[in-house]
Design a protein around this motif. Structure first.
Motif, short mmCIF file in Angstrom:
data_model
loop_
_atom_site.label_atom_id
_atom_site.label_comp_id
_atom_site.label_asym_id
_atom_site.label_seq_id
_atom_site.Cartn_x
_atom_site.Cartn_y
_atom_site.Cartn_z
N ASP A 165 -52.71 -80.65 -41.71
CA ASP A 165 -52.37 -79.63 -42.72
C ASP A 165 -53.12 -78.29 -42.14
O ASP A 165 -54.18 -78.15 -41.84
CB ASP A 165 -53.08 -79.84 -43.98
CG ASP A 165 -52.83 -78.63 -45.03
OD1 ASP A 165 -52.89 -77.33 -44.74
OD2 ASP A 165 -52.51 -79.12 -46.08
N GLY A 166 -52.32 -77.13 -41.73
CA GLY A 166 -52.70 -76.01 -40.83
C GLY A 166 -53.60 -75.22 -41.78
O GLY A 166 -54.25 -74.47 -41.20
N VAL A 167 -53.71 -75.36 -43.27
CA VAL A 167 -54.35 -74.50 -43.87
C VAL A 167 -55.45 -75.04 -44.19
O VAL A 167 -56.71 -74.57 -43.87
CB VAL A 167 -53.71 -74.15 -45.23
CG1 VAL A 167 -54.55 -73.28 -46.18
CG2 VAL A 167 -52.34 -73.51 -45.09
N ARG A 168 -55.66 -76.51 -44.74
CA ARG A 168 -57.07 -77.06 -44.99
C ARG A 168 -57.85 -77.72 -43.74
O ARG A 168 -58.69 -77.72 -43.78
CB ARG A 168 -56.80 -78.20 -46.06
CG ARG A 168 -56.25 -77.55 -47.22
CD ARG A 168 -56.22 -78.83 -48.22
NE ARG A 168 -55.13 -79.77 -47.80
CZ ARG A 168 -54.85 -81.00 -48.44
NH1 ARG A 168 -55.56 -81.38 -49.40
NH2 ARG A 168 -53.78 -81.65 -47.95
N ARG A 169 -56.97 -78.11 -42.45
CA ARG A 169 -57.14 -78.66 -41.36
C ARG A 169 -58.22 -79.66 -41.72
O ARG A 169 -57.81 -80.63 -42.42
CB ARG A 169 -57.83 -77.49 -40.34
CG ARG A 169 -56.70 -76.54 -40.22
CD ARG A 169 -57.09 -75.98 -38.83
NE ARG A 169 -57.15 -76.54 -37.70
CZ ARG A 169 -56.24 -76.74 -36.62
NH1 ARG A 169 -55.10 -76.12 -37.02
NH2 ARG A 169 -56.45 -77.62 -35.65
N GLY A 199 -49.85 -72.57 -41.58
CA GLY A 199 -51.22 -72.12 -41.02
C GLY A 199 -51.01 -71.58 -39.74
O GLY A 199 -49.86 -71.39 -39.33
N ARG A 243 -49.08 -76.79 -52.32
CA ARG A 243 -48.16 -76.53 -51.14
C ARG A 243 -46.82 -76.53 -51.85
O ARG A 243 -45.91 -75.84 -51.46
CB ARG A 243 -48.20 -77.55 -49.98
CG ARG A 243 -47.18 -77.36 -48.99
CD ARG A 243 -47.09 -78.64 -47.92
NE ARG A 243 -48.34 -78.38 -47.17
CZ ARG A 243 -48.88 -79.60 -47.22
NH1 ARG A 243 -48.59 -80.75 -47.84
NH2 ARG A 243 -50.22 -79.85 -46.67
#
Length: 338
Positions: A165-169, A199, A243
């Motif tokens: 997940d590019g936002v939460r990483r 992200g 999302r």
């Protein structure tokens, strides 16, 4: 609350550190046993590709599996898919999916993959048994893709793909339960490809976005643009519901009240519109009050008792850059035995 703990916003994660150390010790010991061959992994007679993640919760892994299967099918490769079948309970395992298989038997993701791709799909807690079931019924299958299972070392793999997940990483970076990690971020050094959903991707990572298609009526199969639907109440059943709601904002220019029952521990399967039921228990009466539904990944669950104004929004993974073509070329060569 769990989201704040895992992100590091809440200091409560420190209280859970002893449990995280224990989790890390056990999981690390298991992986080491297979690495040193103290335990033997079963190797399939065809190549196995694992699509998994390092964190708990939804990262967009299932759309990547669908994308891989469809792309390989377009190249003439016969693909099979295996899964743990989380959320389902079959009378016996392994379970080879058919048109009559329900989500109660196989879980949401396997049914979705089967319906989207038409590929042979089997579920079992022991993934090697699922592979054997597919090959017994479909001996022409050239490659197996596993939906999740990065930490299931009992099944040998020829390639590992991790979805992030590019936002939460990786949140605060700690193992469960203090953080979201099943394995620490250093594990990325040993995988073959890293796909980042949204992200800003980092060097060497493959960018991915989820693109919504047209809304599909659960009863009739009719399609239309989301913007044409009126009186919409949105329901999300993916691991990270925000999302899905963000995706809806891309499609329409109006406020849509959300309902969410995410399957991970961060969401507790709670309806946000001041409405609750026990986790995992949903009947027709629970959701009849909405005029239209926009259902995410768990649309397969509702199909059996859907009403005429219930819709779902399919999404497709779109990978960009030069790396996806290289990845597919590598997989095609692997499946072809070259």
């Amino acid at each position: 609350m769990i989201e704040k703990i895992w992100s590091g916003e809440s200091p409560l994660w420190r209280l859970l550190l002893p449990l995280s150390w224990l989790y890390g010790l056990v999981s690390g010991a298991i992986r080491l046993c297979y690495k040193l061959k103290l335990k033997r992994a079963w190797r399939a007679p065809v190549p196995v590709v694992v699509v998994g993640n390092l964190t708990a919760g939804g990262n967009g892994k299932t759309p990547v599996v669908v994308w891989l299967v469809e792309q390989l099918q377009q190249r003439g490769i016969r693909v099979g898919v295996v899964s743990r079948g989380y959320g389902g309970k079959a009378e016996s395992y392994p379970l080879l999916l058919s048109a009559d298989t329900t989500t109660a038997q196989a879980g949401d993701e396997p049914v979705l993959i089967y319906q989207r791709t038409g590929a042979p799909v089997a579920v079992s807690p022991v993934r090697s048994d699922a592979v054997k079931a597919i090959l017994a019924q479909h001996p022409d299958v050239q490659i197996i893709v596993t939906d999740d299972g990065l930490q299931h070392y009992r099944l040998a793999r020829d390639m590992e793909i991790v979805v992030i997940d590019g936002v939460r990483r990786f949140g605060n970076g700690w193992w469960l339960p203090a953080g979201p990690m099943r394995e620490r971020a250093g594990r990325l050094k040993s995988v073959d490809a890293v796909i980042v959903n949204g992200g800003v991707p980092r060097s060497g990572e493959i960018p991915m976005h989820l693109l919504p298609g047209q809304a599909v009526n659960l009863r009739t199969g009719m399609r239309c643009d989301v913007a044409q639907l009126e009186h919409v109440v949105a329901m999300a059943g993916i691991g990270h519901p925000p999302r899905f709601f963000a995706t809806l904002k891309m499609c329409v220019n109006r406020q849509i009240p959300p309902i969410s029952f995410g399957k991970g521990p961060a969401f507790h399967r709670i309806f946000f519109s001041h409405y609750q039921r026990l986790p995992g228990v949903y009947q027709r009466a629970d959701i009849r009050m909405v005029q239209r539904l926009m259902i995410g990944q768990r649309y397969t669950f509702f199909r059996a008792f859907a009403e005429g104004n219930w819709w779902y929004l399919p999404v497709d993974a779109q990978l960009s850059g030069d790396e996806p073509a290289k990845l597919l070329a590598q997989l095609t060569s692997l499946a072809s035995g070259n």
